[in-house]
Structures are given as C-alpha cells and as structure tokens.
Design a protein around this motif. Structure first.
Motif, PDB file in Angstrom:
ATOM      1  N   LEU A  76       0.838  -1.186   0.187  1.00  0.00           N
ATOM      2  CA  LEU A  76      -0.058  -0.038  -0.002  1.00  0.00           C
ATOM      3  C   LEU A  76       0.688   1.173   0.171  1.00  0.00           C
ATOM      4  CD1 LEU A  76      -2.773  -1.250   2.426  1.00  0.00           C
ATOM      5  CD2 LEU A  76      -3.101  -0.936  -0.181  1.00  0.00           C
ATOM      6  N   GLY A  77       2.269   1.228   0.657  1.00  0.00           N
ATOM      7  CA  GLY A  77       3.000   2.422   0.686  1.00  0.00           C
ATOM      8  C   GLY A  77       3.572   2.532  -0.727  1.00  0.00           C
ATOM      9  N   ALA A  78       3.834   1.384  -1.532  1.00  0.00           N
ATOM     10  CA  ALA A  78       4.255   1.735  -2.823  1.00  0.00           C
ATOM     11  C   ALA A  78       3.318   1.804  -3.979  1.00  0.00           C
ATOM     12  CB  ALA A  78       4.790   0.230  -3.375  1.00  0.00           C
ATOM     13  N   LEU A  79       2.052   1.833  -3.783  1.00  0.00           N
ATOM     14  CA  LEU A  79       0.799   1.858  -4.560  1.00  0.00           C
ATOM     15  C   LEU A  79       0.786   3.324  -5.029  1.00  0.00           C
ATOM     16  CD1 LEU A  79      -1.102   0.411  -6.306  1.00  0.00           C
ATOM     17  CD2 LEU A  79      -2.596   0.762  -4.582  1.00  0.00           C
ATOM     18  N   PRO A  80       0.696   4.322  -4.466  1.00  0.00           N
ATOM     19  CA  PRO A  80       0.507   5.724  -4.922  1.00  0.00           C
ATOM     20  C   PRO A  80       1.592   6.321  -5.945  1.00  0.00           C
ATOM     21  CG  PRO A  80       0.267   5.574  -2.566  1.00  0.00           C
ATOM     22  CD  PRO A  80       0.874   4.446  -2.771  1.00  0.00           C
ATOM     23  N   GLY A  81       2.791   5.675  -6.009  1.00  0.00           N
ATOM     24  CA  GLY A  81       3.968   5.967  -6.957  1.00  0.00           C
ATOM     25  C   GLY A  81       3.272   6.134  -8.389  1.00  0.00           C
ATOM     26  N   ALA A  82       3.832   6.805  -9.157  1.00  0.00           N
ATOM     27  CA  ALA A  82       3.742   6.447 -10.680  1.00  0.00           C
ATOM     28  C   ALA A  82       4.139   5.567 -10.962  1.00  0.00           C
ATOM     29  CB  ALA A  82       4.650   7.782 -11.127  1.00  0.00           C
ATOM     30  N   ASP A  83       5.223   4.687 -10.527  1.00  0.00           N
ATOM     31  CA  ASP A  83       5.435   3.286 -11.196  1.00  0.00           C
ATOM     32  C   ASP A  83       4.920   2.337 -10.451  1.00  0.00           C
ATOM     33  OD1 ASP A  83       6.822   1.386 -12.336  1.00  0.00           O
ATOM     34  OD2 ASP A  83       8.687   1.403 -10.915  1.00  0.00           O
ATOM     35  N   HIS A  84       3.822   1.898 -11.018  1.00  0.00           N
ATOM     36  CA  HIS A  84       3.031   0.701 -10.288  1.00  0.00           C
ATOM     37  C   HIS A  84       3.623  -0.576 -10.534  1.00  0.00           C
ATOM     38  CE1 HIS A  84      -0.649   2.839  -9.514  1.00  0.00           C
ATOM     39  NE2 HIS A  84      -0.686   3.347 -10.521  1.00  0.00           N
ATOM     40  N   GLY A  85       4.748  -0.864 -11.285  1.00  0.00           N
ATOM     41  CA  GLY A  85       5.584  -2.001 -11.196  1.00  0.00           C
ATOM     42  C   GLY A  85       5.871  -2.426  -9.971  1.00  0.00           C
ATOM     43  N   ARG A  86       6.371  -1.609  -9.165  1.00  0.00           N
ATOM     44  CA  ARG A  86       7.101  -2.104  -7.827  1.00  0.00           C
ATOM     45  C   ARG A  86       6.003  -2.609  -7.167  1.00  0.00           C
ATOM     46  NH1 ARG A  86       9.010   2.336  -3.749  1.00  0.00           N
ATOM     47  NH2 ARG A  86       7.808   1.819  -2.386  1.00  0.00           N
ATOM     48  N   ALA A  87       4.786  -2.031  -6.950  1.00  0.00           N
ATOM     49  CA  ALA A  87       3.578  -2.400  -6.474  1.00  0.00           C
ATOM     50  C   ALA A  87       3.095  -3.672  -6.718  1.00  0.00           C
ATOM     51  CB  ALA A  87       2.347  -1.091  -6.281  1.00  0.00           C
ATOM     52  N   ASP A  88       3.060  -3.993  -8.174  1.00  0.00           N
ATOM     53  CA  ASP A  88       2.620  -5.203  -8.618  1.00  0.00           C
ATOM     54  C   ASP A  88       3.464  -6.388  -8.477  1.00  0.00           C
ATOM     55  OD1 ASP A  88       0.590  -3.568  -9.804  1.00  0.00           O
ATOM     56  OD2 ASP A  88       1.659  -3.603 -11.994  1.00  0.00           O
ATOM     57  N   ALA A  89       4.539  -6.112  -7.944  1.00  0.00           N
ATOM     58  CA  ALA A  89       5.620  -7.162  -7.713  1.00  0.00           C
ATOM     59  C   ALA A  89       4.979  -7.853  -6.382  1.00  0.00           C
ATOM     60  CB  ALA A  89       6.875  -6.688  -7.445  1.00  0.00           C
ATOM     61  N   TYR A  90       4.322  -7.158  -5.703  1.00  0.00           N
ATOM     62  CA  TYR A  90       3.851  -7.736  -4.309  1.00  0.00           C
ATOM     63  C   TYR A  90       2.648  -8.787  -4.596  1.00  0.00           C
ATOM     64  CZ  TYR A  90       6.178  -4.479  -1.503  1.00  0.00           C
ATOM     65  OH  TYR A  90       7.369  -3.846  -0.857  1.00  0.00           O
ATOM     66  N   TRP A  91       1.971  -9.046  -5.587  1.00  0.00           N
ATOM     67  CA  TRP A  91       0.874  -9.726  -6.061  1.00  0.00           C
ATOM     68  C   TRP A  91       1.441 -11.003  -6.720  1.00  0.00           C
ATOM     69  CZ3 TRP A  91      -4.373  -8.901  -5.806  1.00  0.00           C
ATOM     70  CH2 TRP A  91      -4.720  -7.776  -5.645  1.00  0.00           C
ATOM     71  N   ALA A  92       0.875 -12.056  -6.329  1.00  0.00           N
ATOM     72  CA  ALA A  92       1.017 -13.371  -7.034  1.00  0.00           C
ATOM     73  C   ALA A  92       0.963 -13.252  -8.581  1.00  0.00           C
ATOM     74  CB  ALA A  92       0.115 -14.511  -6.645  1.00  0.00           C
ATOM     75  N   GLY A  93       1.948 -13.783  -9.148  1.00  0.00           N
ATOM     76  CA  GLY A  93       1.866 -13.671 -10.591  1.00  0.00           C
ATOM     77  C   GLY A  93       2.357 -12.372 -11.094  1.00  0.00           C
ATOM     78  N   GLY A  94       2.930 -11.392 -10.368  1.00  0.00           N
ATOM     79  CA  GLY A  94       3.588 -10.334 -10.873  1.00  0.00           C
ATOM     80  C   GLY A  94       2.476  -9.158 -10.982  1.00  0.00           C
ATOM     81  N   GLY A  95       1.108  -9.278 -10.796  1.00  0.00           N
ATOM     82  CA  GLY A  95       0.429  -8.373 -11.048  1.00  0.00           C
ATOM     83  C   GLY A  95      -0.942  -8.479 -10.407  1.00  0.00           C
ATOM     84  N   PRO A  96      -1.715  -7.427 -10.314  1.00  0.00           N
ATOM     85  CA  PRO A  96      -3.099  -7.831  -9.625  1.00  0.00           C
ATOM     86  C   PRO A  96      -4.169  -8.404 -10.663  1.00  0.00           C
ATOM     87  CG  PRO A  96      -2.697  -5.469  -9.990  1.00  0.00           C
ATOM     88  CD  PRO A  96      -1.608  -6.283 -10.391  1.00  0.00           C
TER      89      PRO A  96
END
Length: 177
Positions: A76-96
């Motif tokens: 959730l801390g990484a999500l507001p950034g312009a680069d969603h790739g960093r946040a997406d890495a937290y998901w199984a399969g590399g994305g939501p």
C-alpha cells in the motif's frame, strides 16, 4: 444402642475445612502459577480441544501474521507512486490481474497521503504457522478533492519459495458518510 457424638464437636471442623481448601487453591489468573508446556501439550503439536497452543507454535503464527501485514503495508505504501511496477511485484503472478481487485484504490488521483489500519490477520488455513491470511483494512486517503475512506480486505499467502508473502486477491469499497 450406640450414642452419637454431639454435633458441636463436628461443627468447628466443618467450618475450618472450606477455609483450608480456599487458602491453598490457585487460580488460573494468578501470575505466580506456572504450568509447564509439557503438561499442556507436547511440543510440536497443534492446539487441543481447549484451544491452548504451544508457545512456539503461537509465536510462529504471530510472526507469520506480522510478516503478512508488513507485506500488505509495504504494498500500500508503494501503490501511490507513478511506477505501479514496484507495487505489482507484491502480487502473485507479478500483477493484480485485469481489472485489478483493488482498482477503486488504484484509480484515485491526486493522492497526498494514506492512513492504513488493519484488523488482526485471520488465518485461512489450519497450518501451523498459517500459510494464508485475510487481512481486513480501513484506509483514509487524503486527496486533492478531499478525504476518502475505504474498507475491505486483502488475502495473502506465503510465497512458494518461502521468501515472504504475496497478495492473491483483494476487495475494497468506498465508505459512505
């Protein structure tokens, strides 16, 4: 005929007996009472019918829940950034997925700040320690348009390689009022 002893001799003994019993009895909430772990459950076993878990298993479950919640907070801390790739890495399969389970959160523009509160993680399996949790969340988002509140949950599971946690699904809804 045999004569009975007078009750007056028995009465003092009957009165003293309950007092002696109460003075020696220990209560479960007494901090001086120590019960060895071996007396409750053998090490490495799961909780019994009385719900008592061995301290090592309870600590491992608590540690797993804390790590899963920390992973969620990092996401959730990484999500507001312009680069969603960093946040997406937290998901199984590399994305939501498409559309993302938390699309309502991802779609908010002008995000200035976020307050994250979570309820205790709930185990989704009977493993010890659990390998999957559902974590209820309450979010307060400060946006350019004003505050927005959301609530819902995220589900996380232990990564297959054992190196942390990954998000598997989410459900978020705006809170009205």
């Amino acid at each position: 005929m045999r004569q009975r002893p007078p009750l007056r001799h028995l009465l003092p003994m009957l009165l003293v007996l309950p007092l002696a019993h109460c003075s020696c009895q220990r209560h479960a909430d007494d901090p001086t009472v120590e019960i060895p772990v071996e007396a409750t459950l053998a090490a490495g076993t799961t909780a019994g019918a009385d719900g008592i878990a061995p301290p090592a298993a309870a600590r491992a479950s608590s540690r797993a829940a804390e790590q899963a919640a920390s992973t969620l907070h990092a996401y959730l801390g990484a999500l507001p950034g312009a680069d969603h790739g960093r946040a997406d890495a937290y998901w199984a399969g590399g994305g939501p997925g498409n559309p993302p389970d938390d699309a309502v959160l991802r779609g908010i523009t002008g995000l200035r700040g976020m307050r994250i509160q979570n309820d205790p993680p709930q185990a989704l399996d009977r493993e010890s320690p659990p390998r999957a949790f559902e974590i209820p969340v309450h979010l307060r988002l400060d946006t350019a348009a004003g505050p927005v509140r959301m609530q819902g949950w995220y589900r996380l599971r232990a990564r297959v390689d054992g190196q942390g946690w990954e998000i598997t699904s989410a459900s978020l809804q705006p809170v009205l009022g």
